[in-house]
Design an enzyme around this catalytic site. Structure first.
Site, mmCIF file in Angstrom:
data_model
loop_
_atom_site.group_PDB
_atom_site.id
_atom_site.type_symbol
_atom_site.label_atom_id
_atom_site.label_comp_id
_atom_site.label_asym_id
_atom_site.label_seq_id
_atom_site.Cartn_x
_atom_site.Cartn_y
_atom_site.Cartn_z
ATOM 1 N N SER A 1 -10.403 0.139 4.173
ATOM 2 C CA SER A 1 -9.606 -0.155 5.359
ATOM 3 C C SER A 1 -9.062 1.146 5.953
ATOM 4 O O SER A 1 -8.443 1.939 5.252
ATOM 5 C CB SER A 1 -8.442 -1.080 5.001
ATOM 6 O OG SER A 1 -8.916 -2.330 4.548
ATOM 7 N N GLU B 1 -4.412 3.996 6.243
ATOM 8 C CA GLU B 1 -4.500 3.653 4.825
ATOM 9 C C GLU B 1 -5.370 4.674 4.105
ATOM 10 O O GLU B 1 -5.169 4.953 2.936
ATOM 11 C CB GLU B 1 -5.057 2.235 4.637
ATOM 12 C CG GLU B 1 -5.047 1.779 3.197
ATOM 13 C CD GLU B 1 -5.242 0.283 3.035
ATOM 14 O OE1 GLU B 1 -5.973 -0.106 2.097
ATOM 15 O OE2 GLU B 1 -4.689 -0.490 3.820
ATOM 16 N N ARG C 1 0.818 -1.213 0.000
ATOM 17 C CA ARG C 1 0.000 0.000 0.000
ATOM 18 C C ARG C 1 0.857 1.270 0.000
ATOM 19 O O ARG C 1 0.547 2.250 0.683
ATOM 20 C CB ARG C 1 -0.964 0.008 1.192
ATOM 21 C CG ARG C 1 -1.828 -1.233 1.308
ATOM 22 C CD ARG C 1 -2.760 -1.426 0.113
ATOM 23 N NE ARG C 1 -3.405 -2.717 0.181
ATOM 24 C CZ ARG C 1 -2.973 -3.819 -0.452
ATOM 25 N NH1 ARG C 1 -1.904 -3.748 -1.242
ATOM 26 N NH2 ARG C 1 -3.602 -4.952 -0.343
#
Length: 265
Positions: free
Chosen positions: A184, A254, A142
């Site tokens: 998320s 995130e 990520r």
């Protein structure tokens, strides 16, 4: 540069935010420095003091096969990419069937499900500062170090779209809530899961106003209707504080928090 007024309480996936002027990026001749590229707003929490905002023009919404590569404009929605790959029997993009967003945002954060990530089949990225080969980009879970607006990404083509993989990815996401969220909330720490940590410190199902760490999946900060930025920030900071105190782990967001007062990480 053209501007568009966007109501983020309707446009963003978490359904929070006022209406703000967003500049439309047609090409790189316009000033884009210090502005945040919002994409389709699937992982964004916007506050009352956002930075300058830009959004790609619809001319960057395209997919084409060229020289045995797949070229995708950065404004192209993930569902459109998955449908194109199914139609043309192209493998390795099945996970996009159940991953919201536009191509630019997916590349910028190296989005994916488990080990299936957008960078797996990437060849190069075209940005406002030029073309960067995959090997020239720092990337990981990520994360990328791309600093300039992404305009297009080019991928290698492998044949064999797998409908069974689509079903697998669907099952992988069945425990995720349908209530509005920004996906998320935190990245999973190494060798652990953010959802487990949030639940372990007693925050699963904790609700402040209309915002809640979901009872279905603790790492999803959901909006039950009329949720506010301040309530969302309170829960995010509370999770970071409790997990740090209990486990000595710093939870890294995130979701992108767009407010010059916070800019959390």
């Amino acid at each position: 540069m053209k501007k568009q007024s966007i109501n983020f309480s309707k446009f963003s996936s978490i359904k929070i935010g006022d209406s703000y002027e967003v500049s439309i990026l047609e090409d790189c001749s316009a000033v884009y420095k210090d502005a945040y590229l919002i994409g389709s707003c699937n992982n964004i929490l916007i506050g009352t003091n956002p930075p300058p905002l830009i959004k790609l023009s619809k001319k960057y919404d395209y997919i084409k096969i060229e020289d045995n590569t797949l070229k995708i404009g950065a404004a192209t929605p993930s569902g459109k990419i998955a449908s194109f790959c199914k139609k043309h029997d192209i493998a390795n993009f099945e996970f996009l069937s159940h991953l919201p967003g536009t191509l630019g945002g997916l590349v910028f954060m190296n989005a994916g499900l488990k080990e299936y990530e957008i960078f797996n089949n990437l060849l190069w990225v075209t940005t406002c500062e030029g073309i960067f080969l995959k090997d020239e980009i720092e990337y990981g879970y990520r994360f990328t170090n791309i600093k300039s607006p992404i305009l297009e990404a080019t991928f290698k083509i492998e044949k064999g779209f797998n409908i069974e993989m689509v079903e697998l990815f669907k099952k992988m996401r069945q425990n995720q809530p349908s209530t509005p969220s920004a996906g998320s909330c935190f990245k999973n720490p190494k060798n652990d899961y953010a959802g487990r940590l949030i639940e372990a410190v007693g925050l699963k199902g904790l609700r402040v106003g209309a915002m809640e760490f979901s009872k279905e999946h603790a790492n999803f900060l959901v909006n039950h209707g009329g949720g506010t930025f301040d309530d969302a920030i309170y829960l995010i900071q509370e999770a970071q504080k409790r997990v740090l105190n209990e486990f000595k782990i710093k939870l890294e967001c995130e979701i992108a928090i767009l407010d010059t007062r916070y800019m959390l990480s």
